[in-house]
Design a protein around this motif. Sequence first.
Motif, mmCIF file in Angstrom:
data_model
loop_
_atom_site.group_PDB
_atom_site.id
_atom_site.type_symbol
_atom_site.label_atom_id
_atom_site.label_comp_id
_atom_site.label_asym_id
_atom_site.label_seq_id
_atom_site.Cartn_x
_atom_site.Cartn_y
_atom_site.Cartn_z
ATOM 1 N N ASP A 72 -11.588 48.540 -14.677
ATOM 2 C CA ASP A 72 -12.364 48.177 -13.497
ATOM 3 C C ASP A 72 -11.491 48.435 -12.277
ATOM 4 N N VAL A 73 -11.655 49.604 -11.692
ATOM 5 C CA VAL A 73 -10.783 50.060 -10.611
ATOM 6 C C VAL A 73 -11.385 49.649 -9.270
ATOM 7 N N GLU A 74 -10.579 48.939 -8.468
ATOM 8 C CA GLU A 74 -10.982 48.572 -7.109
ATOM 9 C C GLU A 74 -10.587 49.709 -6.173
ATOM 10 N N LEU A 75 -11.571 50.407 -5.670
ATOM 11 C CA LEU A 75 -11.331 51.568 -4.808
ATOM 12 C C LEU A 75 -11.101 51.089 -3.377
ATOM 13 N N GLU A 76 -9.884 50.638 -3.121
ATOM 14 C CA GLU A 76 -9.547 50.047 -1.831
ATOM 15 C C GLU A 76 -9.563 51.111 -0.745
ATOM 16 N N ASP A 95 -3.352 58.039 -2.813
ATOM 17 C CA ASP A 95 -2.578 57.662 -4.003
ATOM 18 C C ASP A 95 -3.499 56.945 -4.983
ATOM 19 N N TYR A 96 -4.192 57.701 -5.815
ATOM 20 C CA TYR A 96 -5.143 57.114 -6.763
ATOM 21 C C TYR A 96 -4.440 56.489 -7.962
ATOM 22 N N ASP A 97 -3.213 56.916 -8.252
ATOM 23 C CA ASP A 97 -2.492 56.325 -9.372
ATOM 24 C C ASP A 97 -2.226 54.837 -9.142
ATOM 25 N N ALA A 98 -1.970 54.483 -7.889
ATOM 26 C CA ALA A 98 -1.726 53.068 -7.587
ATOM 27 C C ALA A 98 -2.946 52.210 -7.888
ATOM 28 N N LEU A 99 -4.137 52.779 -7.766
ATOM 29 C CA LEU A 99 -5.361 52.007 -7.996
ATOM 30 C C LEU A 99 -5.526 51.632 -9.455
ATOM 31 N N TRP A 100 -5.386 52.624 -10.356
ATOM 32 C CA TRP A 100 -5.592 52.295 -11.766
ATOM 33 C C TRP A 100 -4.428 51.486 -12.331
ATOM 34 N N LYS A 101 -3.232 51.644 -11.774
ATOM 35 C CA LYS A 101 -2.104 50.839 -12.239
ATOM 36 C C LYS A 101 -2.312 49.369 -11.889
ATOM 37 N N ALA A 141 -19.387 57.122 -1.264
ATOM 38 C CA ALA A 141 -19.970 55.815 -0.972
ATOM 39 C C ALA A 141 -19.382 54.712 -1.840
ATOM 40 N N ILE A 142 -18.721 55.047 -2.949
ATOM 41 C CA ILE A 142 -18.167 54.018 -3.832
ATOM 42 C C ILE A 142 -16.851 53.462 -3.301
ATOM 43 N N ILE A 143 -16.315 54.041 -2.235
ATOM 44 C CA ILE A 143 -15.063 53.531 -1.651
ATOM 45 C C ILE A 143 -15.307 52.111 -1.150
ATOM 46 N N GLY A 144 -14.396 51.209 -1.510
ATOM 47 C CA GLY A 144 -14.507 49.809 -1.129
ATOM 48 C C GLY A 144 -15.127 48.933 -2.198
#
Length: 436
Positions: A72-76, A95-101, A141-144
Amino acid sequence: MSESESPSAEASGLRTLDAVSASLARRRRAEQRFRWYGLVSICLGLLALVVLFASIIGKGYSAFQYTYIALDVELEAAIIDPEGTRTTEQLLGADYDALWKRSLGRLFPEVSARQERRMLSAMISGSAGESIRESVRRDPAIIGSTVRLWLPADDAVDMLNKGHVQISEAQANERLREQRGWLEKLRAEGRVEKRFNRTFFSRGDSREPETAGILGALTGSALTLLVTVGLSLPIGIAAAIYLEEFSPRNRWTDLIEVNINNLAAVPSIVFGLLGLAVFINVMGMPRSSPLVGGLVLTLMTLPVIIISGRSALKSVPPSVREAALGIGASPVQMVFHHVLPLAIPGMLTGAIIGTARALGESAPLLMIGMVAFIVDIPARITDPATVLPVQIYLWADSPERAFTERTSAAILVLLGFLIVMNGLAVYLRKRYERRW
């Protein structure tokens, strides 16, 4: 006198009959043994073939599926697009790697030591960031929001999930032991699935097994065969027609026929050396390109196509030629209007078999540099490329365990193409063959 000789003659005839009967019995037994020897040989050959195919299929079928882990990735927005511009450059550079980590870390809050966090992050493939980036690019649109994404696992975790790693080995290896426990927890939560491995068919080669695919090798093989068929088929058929129908019978044509038959038996690597010396060193053609590979394979397949083409032309009865000439057709009309249509099925069969042989060749292509590590998908016949047999050779030499199943899977794909091409040759021969 005749009465005294008749018993001895009769006895001699009986002995001869007994000898012939015994000889016939021995010959029948010998023939029966020979049949059994042949049957046993066929059975042994089939058994070896079954074992070979079972080994390849057993190792390779699992490569068509891959392990994915749901996070469940929070797309900050602060990480993806802090300025709110939604530009392509901004979205691609985040930096998308930081999101899934972060998402993975929230599932295992008890993992706090740096070494353990590294082992935990190593469960997810290095291409996971690219998967998230692609999802954001398709739908900004999925950002956030928080989105459940299925991300590819690391190749070691994939092997562990498929059961290719023994329990004893996993217990002995600290990293595998820890990852096995985390994998069990994720599996219990329904976050682990095996899905169709699209990457295997949609990407080129890679140093990482989870991102390695055969699309580059398939494209290189297609471009190479395109050059091969485009040159060898018309040249081979034209040479077969000339040698069989129009060339005079003298020592020069005899010399040409002998050399064609000899070239058909030359080892394929010799053609690779010829291509390296002539096409690359002398003519300066691009190395590792389908153009040079196609030229080399053209030289290799031409003798096969010429020989099969001449055999097909010879199979047409002389009466067809005589009838065509008798009704006023010229020699050229006789060949192209009457003889060639009847010989085309056999000629195409030889061409398909020669092309199938070219598809499975690797030795001549190694000599012209098609063994190079090629990541990009070739778009033209002059681009650097590799072919499927060479790709199999490269993967077979890789130390990673995951490349073993990919090697077998690539072999299955290659065998599938070869079976289809040989089946097409058999179909054409059965469908259009004329028996005289």
